[in-house]
Each structure stands twice: as C-alpha cells, then as structure tokens.
Design a protein around this motif. Structure first.
Motif, PDB file in Angstrom:
ATOM      1  N   PHE A  74       0.839  -1.206   0.000  1.00  0.00           N
ATOM      2  CA  PHE A  74       0.000   0.000   0.000  1.00  0.00           C
ATOM      3  C   PHE A  74       0.871   1.253   0.000  1.00  0.00           C
ATOM      4  O   PHE A  74       0.609   2.207  -0.734  1.00  0.00           O
ATOM      5  CB  PHE A  74      -0.914  -0.007   1.228  1.00  0.00           C
ATOM      6  N   TYR A  75       1.935   1.258   0.817  1.00  0.00           N
ATOM      7  CA  TYR A  75       2.805   2.431   0.877  1.00  0.00           C
ATOM      8  C   TYR A  75       3.529   2.653  -0.449  1.00  0.00           C
ATOM      9  O   TYR A  75       3.667   3.791  -0.914  1.00  0.00           O
ATOM     10  CB  TYR A  75       3.826   2.273   2.000  1.00  0.00           C
ATOM     11  N   LEU A  76       4.005   1.579  -1.057  1.00  0.00           N
ATOM     12  CA  LEU A  76       4.713   1.716  -2.333  1.00  0.00           C
ATOM     13  C   LEU A  76       3.789   2.263  -3.412  1.00  0.00           C
ATOM     14  O   LEU A  76       4.193   3.115  -4.227  1.00  0.00           O
ATOM     15  CB  LEU A  76       5.287   0.364  -2.756  1.00  0.00           C
ATOM     16  N   ILE A  77       2.530   1.811  -3.431  1.00  0.00           N
ATOM     17  CA  ILE A  77       1.563   2.338  -4.410  1.00  0.00           C
ATOM     18  C   ILE A  77       1.288   3.813  -4.135  1.00  0.00           C
ATOM     19  O   ILE A  77       1.245   4.638  -5.061  1.00  0.00           O
ATOM     20  CB  ILE A  77       0.261   1.514  -4.362  1.00  0.00           C
ATOM     21  N   PHE A  78       1.105   4.157  -2.869  1.00  0.00           N
ATOM     22  CA  PHE A  78       0.874   5.559  -2.503  1.00  0.00           C
ATOM     23  C   PHE A  78       2.045   6.435  -2.932  1.00  0.00           C
ATOM     24  O   PHE A  78       1.859   7.518  -3.506  1.00  0.00           O
ATOM     25  CB  PHE A  78       0.663   5.671  -0.994  1.00  0.00           C
ATOM     26  N   LEU A  79       3.274   5.983  -2.658  1.00  0.00           N
ATOM     27  CA  LEU A  79       4.451   6.773  -3.008  1.00  0.00           C
ATOM     28  C   LEU A  79       4.557   6.949  -4.521  1.00  0.00           C
ATOM     29  O   LEU A  79       4.885   8.050  -5.011  1.00  0.00           O
ATOM     30  CB  LEU A  79       5.707   6.086  -2.465  1.00  0.00           C
ATOM     31  N   LEU A  80       4.250   5.907  -5.271  1.00  0.00           N
ATOM     32  CA  LEU A  80       4.288   5.992  -6.725  1.00  0.00           C
ATOM     33  C   LEU A  80       3.268   6.998  -7.243  1.00  0.00           C
ATOM     34  O   LEU A  80       3.582   7.849  -8.100  1.00  0.00           O
ATOM     35  CB  LEU A  80       4.027   4.612  -7.333  1.00  0.00           C
ATOM     36  N   VAL A  81       2.044   6.945  -6.732  1.00  0.00           N
ATOM     37  CA  VAL A  81       0.993   7.886  -7.155  1.00  0.00           C
ATOM     38  C   VAL A  81       1.383   9.314  -6.789  1.00  0.00           C
ATOM     39  O   VAL A  81       1.201  10.250  -7.582  1.00  0.00           O
ATOM     40  CB  VAL A  81      -0.354   7.502  -6.523  1.00  0.00           C
ATOM     41  N   ALA A  82       1.957   9.504  -5.592  1.00  0.00           N
ATOM     42  CA  ALA A  82       2.351  10.848  -5.164  1.00  0.00           C
ATOM     43  C   ALA A  82       3.423  11.429  -6.073  1.00  0.00           C
ATOM     44  O   ALA A  82       3.353  12.601  -6.472  1.00  0.00           O
ATOM     45  CB  ALA A  82       2.840  10.796  -3.713  1.00  0.00           C
ATOM     46  N   LEU A  83       4.426  10.639  -6.414  1.00  0.00           N
ATOM     47  CA  LEU A  83       5.500  11.130  -7.281  1.00  0.00           C
ATOM     48  C   LEU A  83       5.009  11.380  -8.701  1.00  0.00           C
ATOM     49  O   LEU A  83       5.411  12.366  -9.352  1.00  0.00           O
ATOM     50  CB  LEU A  83       6.661  10.138  -7.284  1.00  0.00           C
ATOM     51  N   LEU A  84       4.130  10.521  -9.215  1.00  0.00           N
ATOM     52  CA  LEU A  84       3.562  10.739 -10.552  1.00  0.00           C
ATOM     53  C   LEU A  84       2.716  12.002 -10.585  1.00  0.00           C
ATOM     54  O   LEU A  84       2.701  12.724 -11.586  1.00  0.00           O
ATOM     55  CB  LEU A  84       2.728   9.528 -10.971  1.00  0.00           C
ATOM     56  N   THR A  85       2.029  12.293  -9.482  1.00  0.00           N
ATOM     57  CA  THR A  85       1.244  13.530  -9.399  1.00  0.00           C
ATOM     58  C   THR A  85       2.158  14.745  -9.326  1.00  0.00           C
ATOM     59  O   THR A  85       1.897  15.779  -9.941  1.00  0.00           O
ATOM     60  CB  THR A  85       0.327  13.489  -8.167  1.00  0.00           C
ATOM     61  N   PHE A  90       5.065  15.154 -10.634  1.00  0.00           N
ATOM     62  CA  PHE A  90       5.672  15.447 -11.931  1.00  0.00           C
ATOM     63  C   PHE A  90       4.636  15.554 -13.045  1.00  0.00           C
ATOM     64  O   PHE A  90       4.970  15.423 -14.235  1.00  0.00           O
ATOM     65  CB  PHE A  90       6.709  14.374 -12.266  1.00  0.00           C
ATOM     66  N   ASP A  91       3.362  15.784 -12.662  1.00  0.00           N
ATOM     67  CA  ASP A  91       2.255  16.068 -13.598  1.00  0.00           C
ATOM     68  C   ASP A  91       1.970  14.934 -14.570  1.00  0.00           C
ATOM     69  O   ASP A  91       1.375  15.150 -15.633  1.00  0.00           O
ATOM     70  CB  ASP A  91       2.529  17.364 -14.383  1.00  0.00           C
ATOM     71  N   ILE A  92       2.422  13.735 -14.235  1.00  0.00           N
ATOM     72  CA  ILE A  92       2.055  12.586 -15.068  1.00  0.00           C
ATOM     73  C   ILE A  92       0.612  12.192 -14.780  1.00  0.00           C
ATOM     74  O   ILE A  92      -0.138  11.794 -15.671  1.00  0.00           O
ATOM     75  CB  ILE A  92       3.021  11.411 -14.819  1.00  0.00           C
TER      76      ILE A  92
END
Length: 572
Positions: free
Chosen positions: A551-562, A564-566
């Motif tokens: 869950f944390y890894l998915i959250f971190l991925l979504v946060a970083l993609l957001t 960088f405007d992906i």
C-alpha cells in the motif's frame, strides 16, 4: 513617479542591512511626488524589499530561478524576497547560487545532502540520549503516574524531531506544506511500513481495545486536518481544539488503563523506564580525581561496547562523535536509574555556564545572544560573567561522590537545552529541504512526505523492529500509533498556535493536489486497518504486513507521478 519611488527604495534597501535578509523592511518617512503632482510621504510602514529588474519583481516565485540564465541566478536569489530566510544560521540558497558557480551546483547539492543526513543524526542523537532521559527524570521528580508520563513526556521525547520540524515549518507560510507533508507522510510511513514490518518480523495478536482506541483517535485527527485544509484556514479555537483533543486522548488512556488494572486487581505502577543501557553504566569509581571525572565524562565511547560492535556501527559512531562531544559539554543529563543519578561534579558545574550560553546563541539563530547592550557588551559575554561565579559556587559547595539535593534542577535545564538544540537542527533541516525544493522545483509537500518524513521516522523504524524481534511486538505496534497521534495533534495545534496573536487569530492553510492524495492515503490506510484487523481477530500476520508495505509503495508511486504532472488532479 513610480520609477523615482522604486529607485529611492532601492537606495534605502541598500543602506538597511535588514532588507537583504528578509522580505520586508521599514522605510523612513520620505516625501515623494506622485505622477499627479501631489506630494505624499512614504511613512514608516512595512514595504516589500525591491528586487533588481533582471532578477524579477518581489512577486517572483523562488522556484523559477533555474528557468533564467545562469548568469542571473545569484542576482535573482539575492534580491527576490521569496528566496530570503529569516531563520537559520546558514543561507543555503545564496550559497548554492552565489558561492558555487553554475557548473559546481551538483557539488553543492551533494554537500547539502550529506549535511542533511548529519542533521538527521543530530536530531536522533539529541532526542534519544538527552531529551528523552531528562523527560523521564522530570516525570519521576514530579511523581507523575507512569501512564500519564508515557502519553505525555515520553511521547514528546519520541516525537520531538517531528513536532519541532512542524513548528519550524509552520512559522513560514512558504514552508507550511513541509509540516503537513512531514506529519502526514510520517503517519503513512509508520502505519504501513513500520507496522507492516513488525507484523512480518514477529506475527502476533494485538491488544484489541488499545489498538481500536488509538486508530480511532488518529482517524479523528486526520479528518479534522482534512476538513481544515478543505476550508483553507485554521482559527484560534480550532488550533486549541487540536491540543484539547490530545488532552482528551490522554484522559481516555489513563482512565481505561485504571479501569483495566482495577478489574485485574493490579496497581498502576508499571515502569516506563527501561533497564539502563551499557552506555549509561558507571565508568567512574569514587577514587578518581576531579580531572579524571571530567575527562571520562567527556568521552562519548564505551570501549567495552566498541569492541563487540560491527564495523558499520563504529563508522556511524565516529561520524557522531563531534556532535556527541558538543552535547556532552552543553546538555546535562539526570538519570534516576543510576545510583549517583549521573552526577558529574566538574562537568555539571561547566554546564552552569555552557547551557545558558547555548540557550541565547540558538534562539533566533543567535540574534539575542549577539545583541549588544548599550551597543557595547554582547549578551553572551554578560551571561558568562553572571554564570561563571555561580558555577564556582556550585563547585565548592558540592562533592564528587554525592549528588546535591537540587540536582533535579539539571534535568529541567537539560530538557530546555536539548529542546533548543533539536529546534536549531530542525530549522536547518527545513531550510535545506526548501533549498532542494527550489533547486529541483519540487513542492514542499513532496519533500515533507519523503525526505523529512523518512529522516524523522527512520529511528522509529529500527527501534520498533528491534523491539519486535526481542519479543515485544505489542509494545512496538502501540508505539507506532500512539506516537503519531501526539505528532499530528500537538505538531499542527502548537505549530499554528505559536503563529497566532491577538491581531491574527486566523491562519491560511494553502494546499495542493498532492495534499489530498497524502491525506486520502493516510485516512484510507487507517480505515483498512480498522476493518481488516478485527476481521483477522487482531492477529497481525505476515500477509497483513506485506499488504501494508505494498500500500505504501503504491501511494508513493501515485504521489510522485502527481508531483511530476504525469497524473493530473483537479485541486479542490
């Protein structure tokens, strides 16, 4: 004319040194002629410091500096109010863009990264070896019940880096996002990675009522913060409400523990203090001279422990030695578990001088300590002249072998000085993170939920997992949820309250799209645990732990993609 006004303000700004270090300055009354021919006076009001035209106006965002030609970087940073820092001992932005040439900027980033890691070491060392022991001594001297001390003084000791970082970040609207990001980011990290790691290392059955109590209170704290972020402001009553909710939590913990103990026919005296560690074992015999006591007291290495530790522990110890020696010289520690309560006569007498000196030299980055009385005597010299005779008196009326009756006062002094050291280190860390945000054009929120949250939580990660391996997973999971409740409620409540005054009872809370992802992820992780753990009959197994880490890894991925405007997110 506007041009005349601007030029005059530039001349006055160059004459006033305060304009270079802050976003505002007070201009003396100057008669000016407006475009309509009418005389007017620029009175003693607060006016934004002007900036050089090529470096941009005062409304420029400091993060746009690297969009300009590299030859303009230094002028932009030096003259744009948004790039100025009033707090802190070092001007990291100015050094990065003025002291280093553009080609050497990667070197500056590397040095800053190592310095940031060292600041996190300072935070952890000060909290673990000086702040927490003195808080334990204070709770013992005040004869507080161990349950009250556990959820107040010890929670403050464990969460000191997070709380001080939040208070420092809230002090500047430009870095308030760091506070929200760090508090919520640490919350997500601790309740998923740390709690999941405990479940994987040592599967166990959690205590149902304390687990539900802590997770429900934490959900209330997250919901309150989410609601205030949605409103975009926090009022005085709401800031006090955070502190009130924590007081209510303390009362619930104490009352529920009392009811449980009474139903079991037990007393309330469960020790909150662990067994003395090797580093606190007496190394000094009573036959030693005063000089030998002083030398041994200033030695940060326990050679018996050194010989049996691995090489990486020794390396970290060597790196920490400079700050440990400084802390030994300036911060007294009272240890109720030791026979002599850690009384070191020559060193404690030296603390009578050095501790107050640290207080005045760390407040407002040394502003008070360097202030000259009657433009002649600096405050720090007057303080030494007053403290030195007191130290001499204490030395001659005490003995090496026996701690004086007033030795407990040193625990309060040690608490204050260690708190100021933590605050100073937290201020530098926040300023460094803001510098990274400017260099890499990252939002304060993402810096808070990654670097600042990881730095402040890494100690909890290792200590809680070690506790679980040693057979105390219940204690470790309680520390996960109990500590972060204190961090959020006191960090946000106190951080906002300290920025309010009689004239300013409302603070604006600026938010970004990433903030909603952060708050939503934290709330979702708590709700999942609230539902799943009872379904598992409160048995936290490895599958549950793996799920939390994923869950944390998915959250971190979504946060970083957001970030960088992906991923595009419509902000409320």
């Amino acid at each position: 004319m506007p041009l005349t006004t601007c030029l005059l303000q530039l001349l006055v700004a160059a004459w006033l040194p305060s304009c270079g270090s802050g976003a505002f300055t007070t201009l003396p009354p100057v008669p000016l002629i407006t475009a309509g021919g009418n005389n007017r006076t620029v009175g003693t009001h607060v006016t934004p410091c002007p900036s050089i035209s090529q470096a941009g106006g005062s409304s420029d965002d400091c993060r746009t500096v690297r969009e300009r030609n590299s030859s303009e970087w230094c002028a932009f940073v030096s003259n744009t109010p948004d790039c100025q820092d009033d707090d802190g001992f070092l001007d990291y932005l100015n050094a990065a863009f003025c002291a280093f040439t553009p080609s050497l900027l990667p070197l500056a980033i590397t040095l800053y990264a190592f310095w940031l890691l060292y600041l996190f070491l300072v935070l952890g060392t000060t909290a673990d070896k000086y702040f927490c022991p003195n808080l334990s001594a204070i709770s013992t001297n005040l004869k507080l019940s161990h349950n009250v001390a556990g959820v107040t003084f010890l929670a403050f000791g464990n969460g000191a880096p997070d709380v001080f970082s939040a208070v420092v970040a809230f002090s500047d609207p430009r870095t308030a996002g760091l506070a929200i990001g760090a508090l919520f980011g640490a919350g997500v990290f601790v309740t998923t990675v740390v709690a999941g790691g405990i479940s994987m290392v040592k599967p166990f059955t959690a205590a149902s009522r304390p687990f539900l109590r802590d997770i429900i209170f934490y959900i209330l704290a997250v919901f309150l913060t989410f609601f205030l972020l949605y409103l975009g402001r926090i009022r005085l009553g709401e800031a006090l409400g955070y502190l009130g909710l924590y007081i209510f939590y303390v009362l619930v913990v104490v009352l529920s523990t009392w009811i449980y103990k009474r139903s079991q026919g037990q007393g309330m005296s469960t020790s909150i203090l662990g067994e003395p560690g090797d580093e606190y074992q007496p190394l000094i015999t009573y036959g030693e001279t005063t000089a030998q006591i002083l030398l041994h007291s200033l030695n940060p290495v326990d050679w018996r422990k050194w010989r049996r530790k691995p090489w990486h522990w020794r390396l970290i110890k060597i790196i920490k030695m400079p700050i440990e020696i400084v802390l030994l010289l300036t911060v007294p520690v009272v240890d109720p578990d030791k026979e002599d309560r850690n009384w070191k006569r020559p060193l404690n007498c030296l603390h009578v001088i050095t501790s107050p000196l640290v207080c005045v030299l760390t407040l407002k980055s040394g502003t008070y300590g360097l202030y000259r009385i009657q433009d002649v005597f600096p405050v720090w010299t007057v303080l030494i002249l007053v403290a030195a005779p007191m130290a001499v008196i204490v030395f001659f009326i005490t003995k090496n072998e026996v701690a004086p009756k007033y030795h407990c006062i040193f625990s309060f002094l040690g608490f204050l000085v260690s708190a100021l050291w933590i605050n100073a280190a937290a201020t530098e860390a926040v300023n460094l993170l803001r510098t990274f945000g400017v260099i890499f054009k990252l939002s304060n929120t993402v810096l808070g939920l990654t670097l600042l949250a990881w730095g402040n939580s890494i100690g909890d990660f290792f200590s809680d997992l070690t506790m679980a391996r040693q057979g105390y997973p219940r204690m470790a999971i309680s520390a996960c949820f109990g500590g972060i409740i204190f961090n959020v409620l006191v960090g946000v409540g106190l951080g906002c309250l300290l920025q309010m005054s009689r004239e300013k009872t409302v603070l604006a809370l600026h938010h970004e799209g990433l903030t909603w992802i952060l708050a939503g992820a934290l709330g979702l992780s708590l709700v999942i645990s609230l539902i799943v753990v009872p379904m598992l009959r409160f048995h936290l197994n490895r599958t549950y732990g793996v799920g939390l880490v994923l869950f944390y890894l998915i959250f971190l991925l979504v946060a970083l993609l957001t970030e960088f405007d992906i991923i595009k997110l419509n902000v409320l």
